[in-house]
Design an enzyme around this catalytic site. Structure first.
Site, PDB file in Angstrom:
ATOM      1  N   LYS A 137     -66.233  -5.982  17.198  1.00 26.69           N
ATOM      2  CA  LYS A 137     -67.434  -6.370  16.472  1.00 26.69           C
ATOM      3  C   LYS A 137     -67.435  -5.837  15.045  1.00 26.69           C
ATOM      4  CE  LYS A 137     -69.676  -8.036  20.235  1.00 26.69           C
ATOM      5  NZ  LYS A 137     -68.882  -7.678  21.405  1.00 26.69           N
TER       6      LYS A 137
HETATM    7  C1  LIG Z   1     -68.696  -8.391  22.624  1.00 21.30           C
HETATM    8  C2  LIG Z   1     -67.522  -8.004  23.393  1.00 21.30           C
HETATM    9  C3  LIG Z   1     -66.781  -8.937  24.130  1.00 21.30           C
HETATM   10  C4  LIG Z   1     -67.204 -10.378  24.249  1.00 21.30           C
HETATM   11  O1  LIG Z   1     -67.200 -11.026  23.011  1.00 21.30           O
HETATM   12  P1  LIG Z   1     -67.972 -12.402  22.819  1.00 21.30           P
HETATM   13  O2  LIG Z   1     -68.156 -12.580  21.356  1.00 21.30           O
HETATM   14  O3  LIG Z   1     -69.246 -12.237  23.541  1.00 21.30           O
HETATM   15  O4  LIG Z   1     -67.153 -13.448  23.378  1.00 21.30           O
HETATM   16  C5  LIG Z   1     -65.635  -8.513  24.773  1.00 21.30           C
HETATM   17  N1  LIG Z   1     -65.235  -7.234  24.722  1.00 21.30           N
HETATM   18  C6  LIG Z   1     -65.915  -6.299  24.046  1.00 21.30           C
HETATM   19  C7  LIG Z   1     -65.439  -4.906  24.052  1.00 21.30           C
HETATM   20  C8  LIG Z   1     -67.074  -6.648  23.352  1.00 21.30           C
HETATM   21  O5  LIG Z   1     -67.757  -5.731  22.661  1.00 21.30           O
END
Ligand SMILES: *Cc1c(COP(=O)(O)O)cnc(C)c1O
Length: 459
Positions: free
Chosen positions: A112
């Protein structure tokens, strides 16, 4: 470059406007009206460039005149300066034709950060021009919240409120949200699951009096700018394995469909992606929908990969929009059916989706077993989300090299990793004192009016 809503009833916006708006006013998500494409020569020229330069070249065609060239380069440089690895997204080899793209070297140890650090810079630059003040509200299954808080803490013209499901995030995730001392950071522990948190955020966006009154902005992956920032690492990973001269496949552990949708955009831009594989945990609605054609929610089952404990997958709406021939009215009808539990995907749309995506799911036991066997075979310690990806990727290996996205650092989920391997992964030195810092959090009910009152009182 104009952005249009997946439900066809909101005004078209520029990149800058779509970024500050988040959710479209008709409840839809913004998507580019047309997708810019790169020639094979343009893609080949990305090989060996610094991540920041690839980011500049991949994102610029989507941004119109939102930022001058030099300004945008500066924003990108600042966004990634705090990463703990010079390559930003280093590639590791797991097996003969299987690679791991490590996306967890940012300040909060999850992928993120790639989008959030950049959005923080871009929103700050846009707000500095107008002197405007905004209220950011986000829902998180754990990682979006900490990444948003890290990106916006201490900024003069932003308040950031993060709703997370009480008791359903890991302790490291919670502490990353509750320990920043800056007064503009508001961590809210809500009674409910992630889907409830996301639903209340959408309610706030659909309450126009509130939305306009507090100048609401969103940083969930409903925000197009987040998806765009994630397109970059697909290019970076693929060219380092020989694209465009050879095809590359990707497997993406996903819940909200944001990360894998970025891969779909990369493919539309001309990146030769062979297979694009959706990997889900036991909350496998996306896998079931692609197999059966029925998108039916049946309640979140908490798992050891909590950031994917999602049943209402927001960004899937963007894929449906394309699969239904960009028919906003058809998408709006499906989304209203979803409110009463689910919908059936038409045969034509299902075939369109299956032409773009493969899928698989990984049980809790398989997740632990994968963490254990990969650590033993390669020394690479996977977080549970990345392990879901690796397990599903192993079922989809083919002639093209497979890149699995590693979405978080194992130390963000130490209990699950210790259970699988017997070793507790250590936090990187730069956050070793996380457990010594005081926490600040407000418990809130799953109640729109109460949350809105709290936000109004705090800003
Ligand atoms: C947010 C997240 C995901 C999933 O990502 P999406 O954008 O919802 O597809 C997978 N792994 C981790 C560690 C995350 O923080």
């Amino acid at each position: 470059m104009q952005y249009i809503s997946t439900r066809g009833q909101a005004p078209a916006l520029s990149f800058g406007e779509a970024m500050m708006t988040g959710l479209a006013r008709d409840g839809g998500l913004y998507v580019p009206q047309t997708i810019p494409t790169f020639t094979p020569d343009e893609i080949a020229a990305l090989a060996g460039l610094p991540y920041e330069e690839i980011a500049f070249r991949v994102m610029s065609p989507f941004m119109g005149d939102t930022f001058a060239e030099a300004e945008f380069r500066g924003l990108i440089a600042r966004a990634y300066a705090g990463f703990g690895h010079a390559a930003r997204a280093p590639l590791k080899q797991l097996g003969p034709n299987h690679f791991l793209l490590e996306l967890f070297h940012g300040p909060t140890l999850a992928f993120k950060d790639f989008a959030m650090q950049l959005i923080g810079q871009m929103m700050q630059a846009a707000l500095a021009r107008t002197g405007e003040r905004i209220t950011i509200v986000g829902a998180t299954s754990g990682d979006t919240g900490s990444a948003a808080i890290e990106a916006f803490k201490g900024l003069a013209n932003v308040d950031v409120f993060i709703l997370f499901p009480h008791g359903r995030v890991s302790e490291v995730q919670r502490r990353q949200m509750t320990t920043p001392a800056e007064g503009n950071v508001h961590a809210l522990a809500m009674d409910g699951d992630f889907d409830d948190c996301q639903a209340r955020v959408k309610d706030m966006f659909n309450d126009f009096a509130f939305r306009d009154g507090v100048r609401l902005a969103g940083v969930n992956s409903i925000n197009w700018a987040r998806v765009l920032a994630q397109v970059v690492y697909y290019f970076a990973g693929a060219v380092s394995l020989g694209a465009p001269h050879r095809k590359v496949s990707f497997t993406v552990p996903t819940g909200n469909f944001g990360d894998i949708f970025a891969g779909y955009i990369a493919r539309k831009m001309g990146l030769p992606i062979d297979r694009l594989v959706i990997a889900t945990n036991q909350n496998d609605i996306l896998d079931r929908a692609l197999r059966s054609g029925d998108y039916m929610t049946d309640g979140v089952k908490p798992s050891i990969s909590p950031s994917m404990d999602i049943q209402v997958s927001s960004n899937f709406e963007r894929a449906l929009f394309d699969a239904y021939g960009r028919d906003g009215a058809a998408v709006a009808a499906l989304m209203s059916e979803l409110k009463s539990g689910g919908f059936h995907i038409s045969q034509g749309a299902l075939e369109a989706l299956r032409a773009q995506f493969d899928s698989g799911r990984c049980s809790e036991e398989e997740t632990r077993a994968t963490i254990r066997t990969i650590a033993a075979a390669t020394g690479e310690v996977l977080c549970p989300h990345s392990a879901v990806g690796v397990k599903v990727a192993e079922e989809h290996l083919g002639a093209a090299p497979m890149i699995t996205l590693a979405t978080a650092h194992p130390a963000k989920f130490p209990d699950a990793v210790e259970q699988a391997t017997g070793h507790r992964p250590a936090l990187p030195a730069r956050m070793a004192d996380l457990f010594a810092r005081p926490e600040r959090v407000t418990r809130v009910p799953n109640d729109l009016a109460a949350i809105q009152a709290l936000i109004r009182a705090r800003i």
